[in-house]
Design a protein around this motif. Sequence first.
Motif, PDB file in Angstrom:
ATOM      1  N   ARG A 124       0.896  -1.143   0.139  1.00  0.00           N
ATOM      2  CA  ARG A 124       0.028   0.121  -0.063  1.00  0.00           C
ATOM      3  C   ARG A 124       0.769   1.183   0.041  1.00  0.00           C
ATOM      4  NH1 ARG A 124      -3.117  -1.130   4.388  1.00  0.00           N
ATOM      5  NH2 ARG A 124      -4.274  -2.301   3.232  1.00  0.00           N
ATOM      6  N   LEU A 125       1.973   1.109   0.838  1.00  0.00           N
ATOM      7  CA  LEU A 125       2.862   2.468   0.877  1.00  0.00           C
ATOM      8  C   LEU A 125       3.794   2.671  -0.420  1.00  0.00           C
ATOM      9  CD1 LEU A 125       3.992   1.992   4.555  1.00  0.00           C
ATOM     10  CD2 LEU A 125       2.518   3.964   3.623  1.00  0.00           C
ATOM     11  N   ARG A 126       3.858   1.619  -1.434  1.00  0.00           N
ATOM     12  CA  ARG A 126       4.349   1.891  -2.567  1.00  0.00           C
ATOM     13  C   ARG A 126       3.592   3.126  -3.461  1.00  0.00           C
ATOM     14  NH1 ARG A 126       7.513  -1.616  -5.201  1.00  0.00           N
ATOM     15  NH2 ARG A 126       7.886  -3.873  -4.580  1.00  0.00           N
ATOM     16  N   GLU A 127       2.513   3.335  -3.172  1.00  0.00           N
ATOM     17  CA  GLU A 127       1.467   4.197  -3.867  1.00  0.00           C
ATOM     18  C   GLU A 127       1.967   5.814  -3.438  1.00  0.00           C
ATOM     19  OE1 GLU A 127      -2.382   3.586  -3.344  1.00  0.00           O
ATOM     20  OE2 GLU A 127      -2.347   1.366  -4.174  1.00  0.00           O
ATOM     21  N   PRO A 128       2.620   6.723  -4.240  1.00  0.00           N
ATOM     22  CA  PRO A 128       3.157   8.252  -4.068  1.00  0.00           C
ATOM     23  C   PRO A 128       2.186   8.886  -3.144  1.00  0.00           C
ATOM     24  CG  PRO A 128       3.683   7.409  -6.225  1.00  0.00           C
ATOM     25  CD  PRO A 128       2.929   6.320  -5.650  1.00  0.00           C
ATOM     26  N   HIS A 133       4.153   7.671   2.304  1.00  0.00           N
ATOM     27  CA  HIS A 133       5.086   6.988   1.241  1.00  0.00           C
ATOM     28  C   HIS A 133       6.550   7.674   1.245  1.00  0.00           C
ATOM     29  CE1 HIS A 133       6.430   5.804  -2.940  1.00  0.00           C
ATOM     30  NE2 HIS A 133       6.886   7.034  -3.071  1.00  0.00           N
ATOM     31  N   PRO A 134       6.731   8.888   1.744  1.00  0.00           N
ATOM     32  CA  PRO A 134       8.112   9.269   1.739  1.00  0.00           C
ATOM     33  C   PRO A 134       8.912   8.566   2.975  1.00  0.00           C
ATOM     34  CG  PRO A 134       6.634  11.219   1.310  1.00  0.00           C
ATOM     35  CD  PRO A 134       5.822   9.976   1.557  1.00  0.00           C
ATOM     36  N   LEU A 135       8.045   8.525   4.044  1.00  0.00           N
ATOM     37  CA  LEU A 135       8.600   7.744   5.176  1.00  0.00           C
ATOM     38  C   LEU A 135       8.994   6.288   4.880  1.00  0.00           C
ATOM     39  CD1 LEU A 135       6.672   9.201   8.353  1.00  0.00           C
ATOM     40  CD2 LEU A 135       9.100   9.711   7.575  1.00  0.00           C
ATOM     41  N   PHE A 136       8.020   5.545   3.900  1.00  0.00           N
ATOM     42  CA  PHE A 136       8.299   4.247   3.718  1.00  0.00           C
ATOM     43  C   PHE A 136       9.452   4.120   2.833  1.00  0.00           C
ATOM     44  CE2 PHE A 136       7.355   0.814   0.701  1.00  0.00           C
ATOM     45  CZ  PHE A 136       7.442  -0.292   1.644  1.00  0.00           C
ATOM     46  N   VAL A 137       9.847   4.860   1.917  1.00  0.00           N
ATOM     47  CA  VAL A 137      10.832   4.795   0.939  1.00  0.00           C
ATOM     48  C   VAL A 137      12.250   5.006   1.727  1.00  0.00           C
ATOM     49  CG1 VAL A 137      12.055   6.174  -0.822  1.00  0.00           C
ATOM     50  CG2 VAL A 137       9.836   5.942  -0.802  1.00  0.00           C
ATOM     51  N   GLU A 138      12.144   6.148   2.713  1.00  0.00           N
ATOM     52  CA  GLU A 138      13.252   6.289   3.749  1.00  0.00           C
ATOM     53  C   GLU A 138      13.517   4.773   4.636  1.00  0.00           C
ATOM     54  OE1 GLU A 138      14.575   9.049   7.564  1.00  0.00           O
ATOM     55  OE2 GLU A 138      13.012   9.498   6.129  1.00  0.00           O
ATOM     56  N   TYR A 139      12.348   4.445   5.012  1.00  0.00           N
ATOM     57  CA  TYR A 139      12.408   3.137   5.925  1.00  0.00           C
ATOM     58  C   TYR A 139      12.917   2.027   4.943  1.00  0.00           C
ATOM     59  CZ  TYR A 139      10.072  -1.269   7.570  1.00  0.00           C
ATOM     60  OH  TYR A 139       9.861  -2.640   7.908  1.00  0.00           O
TER      61      TYR A 139
END
Length: 295
Positions: A124-128, A133-139
Amino acid sequence: MLGNRRKAKEMVIFILIILMILCYVLWQKWELTKFKVTKYRVASPKIKEQACVAVLSDLHGFSYGRENEKLLRAVENLKPQAILIPGDMLVSRDSETFETALQTLQDLVKIAPVYYSYGNHESRLREPEKINHPLFVEYMDKVKASGVTVMETESREILLGQNRVQLSALELELDYYEKGRIAPLEQNYLNHHLPAQKKELFQILLAHNPAYAEDYIHWGADVTFCGHNHGGLIRIPGIGSIISPQFTWFPKYDVGQFQAEGKSVIVSRGLGTHTFHIRIFNRAELLSVIFLPEQ
């Protein structure tokens, strides 16, 4: 006189109801601090020597003890050759769970190689457009930097002790997690999305959603590890689970080992919860799986 007795009786009943509710709340708070280790044994002629893996599913940012020390100790005591994670280490809408998940992964990789595939919360967090989403990319960047092997829909050869096995991961589209129903899986979905199997190798599949257990077996996975259903949240002894987190009633593949065609699907109760923080007759679990040469 009779009126006073009736009022006293009603007051006693009211107090008993309040006490029962309080006991239930306290019991659930206590229950959510506990997990157990569930052991499985899987034999195959493709396994040459005994090996062990630990399987963690649906942590959802939970912590057992300070910095998850109880969980980490339990994993370490298993002496696994690998740690397999079929998704949902965090809660997509709760950014506070990201740090716990990250710290736990960073500590797990010190115990054994960690292979982490996506559950619906990661997908779900792949979706911009998602707020986190930004936190997930960093994670995810930090997870990969820590040495964790993150697997999307792919296969790779790994070693479990002296055993060369093929490990695959399957990330389903979010349509397959739609609330209130189980959408049919597209025909030959796994063959279309995963690389061809190497028949001489023992095949392990990480697939978060257990609803498609029969497809995983037909595809040819010797053992598939799933989570997602949290054991069905509420279980009635002798009957099984009542409802899944996907709001489907009496999920067929709720928890345990399911076997067909000489293959196994093992569904974990998971280690955490989200939204509805309840576990009734359904304690969280860490899986210990021993692979053995077939006699």
